[in-house]
Scaffold this motif. Structure first.
Motif, short mmCIF file in Angstrom:
data_model
loop_
_atom_site.label_atom_id
_atom_site.label_comp_id
_atom_site.label_asym_id
_atom_site.label_seq_id
_atom_site.Cartn_x
_atom_site.Cartn_y
_atom_site.Cartn_z
N SER A 1 0.80 -1.23 0.00
CA SER A 1 0.00 0.00 0.00
C SER A 1 0.83 1.27 0.00
O SER A 1 0.28 2.38 0.03
CB SER A 1 -0.93 0.01 1.22
N ALA A 2 2.16 1.15 -0.03
CA ALA A 2 3.01 2.34 0.05
C ALA A 2 2.93 3.15 -1.24
O ALA A 2 2.54 2.66 -2.30
CB ALA A 2 4.45 1.92 0.32
N SER A 3 3.32 4.41 -1.11
CA SER A 3 3.39 5.29 -2.27
C SER A 3 4.33 4.73 -3.33
O SER A 3 5.30 4.04 -3.01
CB SER A 3 3.87 6.68 -1.82
N ALA A 4 4.05 5.03 -4.59
CA ALA A 4 4.86 4.51 -5.70
C ALA A 4 6.31 4.97 -5.61
O ALA A 4 7.22 4.30 -6.12
CB ALA A 4 4.26 4.94 -7.03
N SER A 5 6.55 6.09 -4.97
CA SER A 5 7.92 6.61 -4.86
C SER A 5 8.70 6.00 -3.70
O SER A 5 9.89 6.30 -3.53
CB SER A 5 7.90 8.14 -4.72
N TRP A 6 8.06 5.13 -2.93
CA TRP A 6 8.74 4.53 -1.78
C TRP A 6 9.69 3.41 -2.20
O TRP A 6 10.82 3.34 -1.73
CB TRP A 6 7.71 4.00 -0.78
N TYR B 1 9.81 12.35 -3.14
CA TYR B 1 8.41 11.92 -3.31
C TYR B 1 7.62 12.80 -4.27
O TYR B 1 6.61 12.38 -4.84
CB TYR B 1 7.71 11.84 -1.96
N THR B 2 8.06 14.03 -4.48
CA THR B 2 7.34 14.92 -5.40
C THR B 2 7.57 14.57 -6.86
O THR B 2 6.85 15.05 -7.73
CB THR B 2 7.77 16.37 -5.16
N GLU C 1 1.94 14.32 3.29
CA GLU C 1 1.50 14.76 1.96
C GLU C 1 1.25 13.61 1.00
O GLU C 1 0.57 13.79 -0.01
CB GLU C 1 2.54 15.72 1.38
N THR C 2 1.76 12.42 1.32
CA THR C 2 1.51 11.25 0.47
C THR C 2 0.45 10.32 1.05
O THR C 2 0.26 9.21 0.57
CB THR C 2 2.81 10.46 0.25
N GLY C 3 -0.25 10.78 2.10
CA GLY C 3 -1.33 9.98 2.67
C GLY C 3 -0.88 8.81 3.50
O GLY C 3 -1.65 7.89 3.75
N GLN C 4 0.38 8.84 3.96
CA GLN C 4 0.92 7.72 4.74
C GLN C 4 0.90 7.99 6.24
O GLN C 4 1.35 7.16 7.02
CB GLN C 4 2.36 7.44 4.30
#
Length: 309
Positions: free
Chosen positions: A28-33, A70-71, A108-111
């Motif tokens: 479920s992590a952000s794609a940039s993780w 992450y941006t 900012e990434t919803g984590q």
């Protein structure tokens, strides 16, 4: 009760780089993780010692790389080593200055943690390394609350700053790390057992039902019982589940996908991560007495367990 393939009690893969990476890659992590974890592994892989402390260093560096990229304006491999070293440097008696930056990136990434929705996996990982209270709660004692101490991230930042300050020119271009993608490990078994030194206990859900499926997703281990109840289990540790599966199917501990096994013997969290349940448990280890056979002991244990059902 089935027997798992033999593995050395001191397992050299217990803190292997690919296993530590798999524990940091929730689906479920952000794609940039994921790119941040991979680049962190590349940077510190050459100094990996498998003594346990490197897992905190890997997470700290991955969080910093994530916060800086992450941006999407640049990739983790484009962040200069000198920049990372400067960010991690600071007074030894203070918490790292990168904590606020990482907090903002996760928000900012919803984590970030949201009341009523629970914590996201990356937020929980972040809290494990910035926690200044260890296993104690700041609200656990109204008379004399525990005082905060150094977080694991403080020591990790200092180690990383020293490592990156001496990072050889050109080493980054040659560095490699396992190519892992976020993936869920799903195990179905007729019987899941938690093994301690003096006991073998069937794994059950909070409602007392037998567990039919165990899923490992990044740092989390989730159980699903025969009645369909799904919950996190305090008896399980994601790394120990992965080690148990590796012993049973002969795969790397970082493996993902779905697997069906007759039985899974999982080391208790009270045991070292590298512990082989068959070797450390008094009932399961190979007997030294020439008359007593292990098969008879195992049958007795199973009869006792079955009577409890």
């Amino acid at each position: 009760m089935s027997q798992t393939p033999a593995m050395s009690l001191v397992d050299p893969s217990a803190y292997a780089l690919d296993l530590e990476m798999s524990l940091l890659l929730p689906s479920s992590a952000s794609a940039s993780w994921s790119p941040a974890v991979h680049e962190a592994a590349r940077l510190i892989g050459r100094s990996w010692q498998q003594d346990g402390s490197e897992s905190t260093d890997l997470l700290t560096l991955a969080l910093l790389l994530f916060a800086r990229t992450y941006t999407g304006t640049r990739a983790p491999q484009d962040v200069p080593v000198a920049e990372l070293c400067e960010a991690l440097s600071g007074p030894a008696d203070r918490e790292p200055k990168i904590i606020a930056e990482i907090d903002q990136a996760l928000t900012e990434t919803g984590q970030r943690y949201a009341p009523g929705a629970g914590g996201a996996p990356l937020w929980e990982l972040f809290n494990t390394v910035r926690n200044q209270y260890g296993s104690a709660s700041a609200l656990g004692d109204d008379i004399e609350p525990p005082r905060p101490g150094p977080s694991p991230m403080r020591a990790a930042a200092a180690r990383l700053a020293r490592l990156l300050a001496d990072y050889p020119d050109g080493a980054r271009e040659e560095a490699t790390a396992p190519l892992l993608e976020p993936g869920i490990l799903t195990v179905k078994a007729n019987r899941f057992q938690i093994v301690r030194r003096n006991s073998v206990i069937p794994l059950r859900c909070p409602y007392g039902d037998d567990v039919a499926v165990v899923r490992v997703d990044g740092p989390q281990a989730i159980v699903e019982c025969v009645q369909g109840h799904t919950s996190a289990s305090r008896q399980l540790d994601a790394a120990r589940v992965r080690m148990a599966v590796a012993r049973t199917i002969g795969a790397r501990p970082s493996a993902s996908g779905s697997h069906l096994v007759p039985e899974l013997l999982i080391a208790s969290t009270a045991l070292a991560r590298h512990s082989d349940p068959v070797e450390v448990n008094v009932f399961l280890r190979t007997p030294t007495h020439p008359i007593v056979g292990r098969d008879d002991v195992l049958r007795k244990i199973n009869r006792i367990i079955d009577r409890r059902d």
